[in-house]
Design an enzyme around this catalytic site. Sequence first.
Site, short mmCIF file in Angstrom:
data_model
loop_
_atom_site.label_atom_id
_atom_site.label_comp_id
_atom_site.label_asym_id
_atom_site.label_seq_id
_atom_site.Cartn_x
_atom_site.Cartn_y
_atom_site.Cartn_z
N SER A 190 -13.09 -21.31 21.48
CA SER A 190 -12.84 -22.45 20.60
C SER A 190 -11.45 -22.31 19.98
CB SER A 190 -13.94 -22.53 19.52
OG SER A 190 -13.76 -23.66 18.70
N THR A 191 -11.34 -22.17 18.66
CA THR A 191 -10.04 -22.09 18.00
C THR A 191 -9.23 -20.91 18.54
OG1 THR A 191 -11.11 -22.92 16.01
CG2 THR A 191 -8.88 -22.05 15.78
N HIS A 217 -13.98 -25.71 23.31
CA HIS A 217 -14.24 -26.80 22.38
C HIS A 217 -12.97 -27.64 22.28
CE1 HIS A 217 -17.43 -24.16 20.14
NE2 HIS A 217 -17.85 -24.59 21.32
N MET A 307 -14.11 -20.32 16.08
CA MET A 307 -14.94 -20.46 14.89
C MET A 307 -16.40 -20.55 15.27
SD MET A 307 -12.72 -23.34 12.82
CE MET A 307 -14.17 -23.81 11.88
N ASP A 310 -21.11 -20.33 18.55
CA ASP A 310 -21.47 -20.88 19.86
C ASP A 310 -21.22 -19.82 20.94
OD1 ASP A 310 -22.25 -22.68 21.82
OD2 ASP A 310 -20.25 -23.57 22.00
#
Length: 366
Positions: A190-191, A217, A307, A310
């Site tokens: 993600s991030t 993401h 973050m 997940d």
Amino acid sequence: MAVKVLVVDDSGFFRRRVSEILSADPNIQVVGTATNGREAIDQALVLKPDVITMDYEMPMMDGITAVRNIMQRCPTPVLMFSSLTHEGARVTLDALDAGAVDYLPKNFEDISRNPDKVKALLCEKVHTIARSNRRYSAYNPPAPATVSSTASTVARSTAAPTARPASSAGSTGGAAPKRKAYKLVAIGTSTGGPVALQRVLTQLPANFPTPLVLIQHMPAAFTKAFAERLDKLCRISVKEAEDGDVLRPGLALLAPGGKQMMIDARGAVRILPGDERLNYKPCVDITFGSASKSFNDKVLAVVLTGMGADGREGARLLKQSGSQVWAQDEASCVIYGMPMAVVKANLADAVYGLEDIGRHLVEACV
């Protein structure tokens, strides 16, 4: 102590609106504003903010040039505002390469239609990236993605990837990965993921023997541009996944934004509509879970920076099937959320620094 924020945008309306939203949070302090990239650099040097919000298209100096200068002179976590278009995606990916930590859509309609949601998301992003690992004393971004199609072809066959010195703090002591005839490598992030994936995938040879799936993401408007970017930089092939695509060696399929990607036992991907009840579209847990059902113990999963948590439950299913799970170490993560969730749940077979993961993938896949 309140998070100090510098707001940079050439639109007076947007500067005021972002400042108002952030100032309403008692744990955030807007310490200044700037109307262009040059002002942003000057203000960053003087005010030393914890976070900078940055627009891209500005007079005097654009946001990407400003980010590069800030990372060289006073490394500071930057949150970019981006349009949800193919061009906006390309620009945002350039900004992440330059050193920005994360991005948010610059959507005036959302501000008017869902003000509470926008406020909560913006403040959450600011608090999260303020705690990120992006305050390098000397930030060293990956090589820029401006390569021609001819250079790309040469890179696939001959070029060695550029890498920073390995950051192995918190790794498994340099332990060799478990070698196995894996049927799939699945990577979730993600991030910080766009840059992390670039660093990992550019280390893989064109004849990498195992199919890959990537779950990042990312909004629907961004994933095609991101896949195209990776395809130009990597020696393996990368494409945005489409329903019915077949897994094959040397090909990485990127889950399309706004949808879910599952793997069936025949080695094909199924692209399903994004379920509004799920926070993440695409969701790492869903892809990992389907891979565990289809390939049992023949999956090697990797959870990179991001973050939230997940990937943890999908990793649990993979472990129950006998598959291997790796996590990125804290020192090399932009946000140590997703890998931490896997490690704390005792689901990680190995923890590696970002610069080591690509090499270990090559060693593990026979």
